[in-house]
Design an enzyme around this catalytic site. Structure first.
Site, PDB file in Angstrom:
ATOM      1  N   HIS A  44       4.005   1.294   2.286  1.00 17.78           N
ATOM      2  CA  HIS A  44       5.162   0.567   1.732  1.00 17.78           C
ATOM      3  C   HIS A  44       5.811   1.390   0.619  1.00 17.78           C
ATOM      4  O   HIS A  44       7.033   1.478   0.526  1.00 17.78           O
ATOM      5  CB  HIS A  44       4.724  -0.766   1.094  1.00 17.78           C
ATOM      6  CG  HIS A  44       4.211  -1.787   2.054  1.00 17.78           C
ATOM      7  ND1 HIS A  44       2.919  -2.222   2.037  1.00 17.78           N
ATOM      8  CD2 HIS A  44       4.837  -2.484   3.046  1.00 17.78           C
ATOM      9  CE1 HIS A  44       2.756  -3.149   2.972  1.00 17.78           C
ATOM     10  NE2 HIS A  44       3.891  -3.327   3.604  1.00 17.78           N
ATOM     11  N   HIS A  98       0.844  -1.197   0.000  1.00 17.01           N
ATOM     12  CA  HIS A  98       0.000   0.000   0.000  1.00 17.01           C
ATOM     13  C   HIS A  98       0.884   1.252   0.000  1.00 17.01           C
ATOM     14  O   HIS A  98       2.115   1.147  -0.078  1.00 17.01           O
ATOM     15  CB  HIS A  98      -0.947  -0.030   1.201  1.00 17.01           C
ATOM     16  CG  HIS A  98      -0.233  -0.284   2.512  1.00 17.01           C
ATOM     17  ND1 HIS A  98       0.626   0.625   3.068  1.00 17.01           N
ATOM     18  CD2 HIS A  98      -0.231  -1.361   3.340  1.00 17.01           C
ATOM     19  CE1 HIS A  98       1.100   0.145   4.201  1.00 17.01           C
ATOM     20  NE2 HIS A  98       0.612  -1.068   4.382  1.00 17.01           N
TER      21      HIS A  98
END
Ligand code: PAF
Length: 268
Positions: A33, A30
């Site tokens: 990250h 997501h």
């Protein structure tokens, strides 16, 4: 981007690269990250990302089996200009004898450690194995999982591992909700409740800082249940340096609660 599923092949490839940065993940990538990986790519010669859903850090099989997966991860990593993706099998990670002994600091007994038996041992074990395989110069970890970050750092220091821990700030959406893989499992109603709870916790922290109220864990827990949490593990205040109850007005609010079957943790 080169993909490796076998540690020997990966090690052969990277043995002459000395400025390698490492971002460990469990996939279902997501925006949080993405921000960590971008930082890594910006600041080092090569970035290696691992995707491995580690069964040893889940307390129950159902949670492990329900962990979100996303087949778009590989394309995203290519787009972000990651050099290597390591996607090992269970045996590639766990069927070798490690050099280092797992060190679990006392801090592992607090916060999530009280509610997720064996979780941090599982996390430190897998991260240690990944570090022994990759031997990166840096490992980048998110502050949303602050307790994990601290425990990994303490393990690295205790074992004199030659890897620097880079702590990366939490990325939030427009509602101040931290990005998290598990959020993909919330329906609209649950998402609405989550936003209400986060708003409430922000106001709560503001009032603590202004000394309009004092921290009352039981009262705030009850409040979160009324706002739609199914279960509240903890709401605590800790100083980030001492990892203890704050003496001065410098602290983060740490919390973990369930909405439906989704466990959500954050701190701010
Ligand atoms: O934060 C995570 O995704 C995991 O705990 C980690 C660090 C990849 C270890 O499995």
């Amino acid at each position: 981007m080169k993909l490796f599923t076998n540690k020997k092949k990966l090690q052969r490839e990277i043995k002459n690269i000395n400025n390698i940065s490492f971002v460990p993940t469990m996939g279902a990538l997501h925006r949080g990250h993405e921000s960590i990986i971008k930082k890594s790519v910006r600041t080092s010669r090569k970035t290696i990302v691992s995707i491995f859903v580690n069964p040893k850090q889940f307390e129950n099989k159902k949670d492990f089996n329900n962990y979100p997966k996303n087949n778009k991860d590989t394309n995203l990593l290519k787009k972000l200009k990651v050099s290597y993706l390591y996607k090992p099998s269970y045996s590639d990670i766990f069927k070798f004898k490690t050099k280092n002994k797992i060190f679990l600091d006392q801090f592992s007994k607090k916060l999530c450690g009280k509610y997720r038996r064996g979780h941090f041992k599982g996390v430190v074990d897998v991260v240690n194995r990944l570090l022994e395989i990759i031997m990166p110069k840096k490992i980048l970890l998110g502050q949303k999982d602050f307790q994990q970050l601290v425990l990994i750092k303490k393990h690295i220091i205790k074992n004199k591992i030659n890897t620097k821990v880079i702590s990366c700030k939490t990325i939030r959406d427009k509602d101040f909700v931290a990005y998290s893989s598990r959020l993909k499992r919330l329906n609209n109603h649950q998402r609405f409740n989550l936003v209400m709870i986060i708003n409430y916790l922000r106001a709560y922290k503001r009032n603590l800082l202004l000394k309009k109220i004092t921290h009352n864990p039981n009262k705030i827990k009850k409040r979160l249940l009324i706002l739609g949490a199914k279960k509240v593990d903890y709401v605590e205040i800790l100083n980030l340096k001492t990892l203890k109850k704050p003496k001065k007005n410098k602290f983060n609010l740490f919390f973990a609660f369930y909405i439906g079957n989704v466990r959500f943790i954050d701190n701010f």
